[in-house]
Design a protein around this motif. Sequence first.
Motif, mmCIF file in Angstrom:
data_model
loop_
_atom_site.group_PDB
_atom_site.id
_atom_site.type_symbol
_atom_site.label_atom_id
_atom_site.label_comp_id
_atom_site.label_asym_id
_atom_site.label_seq_id
_atom_site.Cartn_x
_atom_site.Cartn_y
_atom_site.Cartn_z
ATOM 1 N N GLU A 244 5.253 2.721 -6.118
ATOM 2 C CA GLU A 244 6.087 2.880 -4.924
ATOM 3 C C GLU A 244 7.432 3.520 -5.268
ATOM 4 O O GLU A 244 8.380 2.843 -5.657
ATOM 5 C CB GLU A 244 6.317 1.512 -4.268
ATOM 6 N N LYS B 111 9.617 4.639 -3.188
ATOM 7 C CA LYS B 111 10.630 4.142 -2.254
ATOM 8 C C LYS B 111 11.196 2.796 -2.721
ATOM 9 O O LYS B 111 12.382 2.510 -2.502
ATOM 10 C CB LYS B 111 10.039 4.001 -0.847
ATOM 11 N N LEU C 104 6.085 -1.155 3.144
ATOM 12 C CA LEU C 104 5.240 -0.473 2.165
ATOM 13 C C LEU C 104 3.862 -1.115 2.037
ATOM 14 O O LEU C 104 2.849 -0.435 2.076
ATOM 15 C CB LEU C 104 5.932 -0.469 0.788
#
Length: 398
Positions: free
Chosen positions: A215, A217, A334
């Motif tokens: 991930e 982000k 997410l």
Amino acid sequence: MSSVTSASQPHKLTPLILWVMTLATGLVVANIYYNQPLLGDIANAFHITKAQAGQISMYTQMGYATGLLLIVPLADMFERKRLMMIDLALVVLALLIVAGAQQVWLLSVASFLLGVTSVVPQILIPMAAHLAEPHERGKKLGVVMSGLLIGILLSRTISGFVGEHFGWRSMFYIAAGLMIMMWLLMLLVVPKVQPDHKGSYSELMRSLITLVKREPKLRLAAFRGALCFACFSAFWTTLVFLLSEPPFNEGSAAAGAFGLVGAFGALAAGLIGRLSDKIDTQKLITYTVLLLLVSFVIFLLFSRSWIGLIIGVILMDMGVQATHISNQAIIFSLDGAARNRINTVYMVCYFVGGSAGTFMAAHAWGTYRWAGVCAIGIILSALVLIVHLFSLRSRTLS
């Protein structure tokens, strides 16, 4: 390998549940900060130096980081309400041991355990994100996060007052009573939320590394959060030193009173949460980090002015809190099945950043005084802004 299933969502985040979660978040996180204004009294009570007493606060922070890493991920394995009920009972026990400790070593161990167990807010925040409707997740998180920051800011003010009038041990007995009431309230109001992770604890912990790799982000949000909290910690660590000098000539009580000023910044969290539901959160962060950068410029230029400090504190708390809420709105979108583990990664980085900010500010004060502290805030917030803008540009070009 573990398998992950999507849990059903039988409960909605009603106003009553939301406010109980917000109250619990503020009261539990306050346990970590009560000892800071009381360290002088603790030093006198145990006939130790202030530096030795300061280690009590350090042990509490170390315990909190340990709890974030080892306990919070369990909320993806075990039913969350039951986990929090057990944890809160241990918080009460730790508070009572702190209040009654007659030896420094016992106070140190109990303070560490108090930090380890005071992680309920970091279970409640992902739980709020889980229960909230997607279109209002930012708004709900803003409410809960307001409770978190207000608990952090006002805990110093309250403990300073209680310690001065009733003794330092009284604060921890009072806190234990508050935790018992909170335990009963949560038992009656907070719903049960079943876990999503099906697997062993070792697999759960290894998945933290997988999440970091998978991930981008999350990595960016953790970077932003760590450096913003480093700025926040640098300011609050050294404010008492600034206020002790001319033209202020004030003590710890005045520094604690600034927590009341900072609470106005916390109240902006609800507004920021609403904005994050309506506009691009990544672009919103550009403005919230700018608030943080501007606040340290104000601290540097108006360091001898009460009004300058007050305005700077409001802007700083708004910037840090708003960036934090926006970061969490991003990371909680997410992977719904791994929200507690995602929050673990983020919050461990967050508090590592805060510890680094405290360390840097203490050393900067010794050599460069307040100008050095402000330089830390300006450099770190500018670095966050540059990296964030670069990520926005990369996203636009891709």
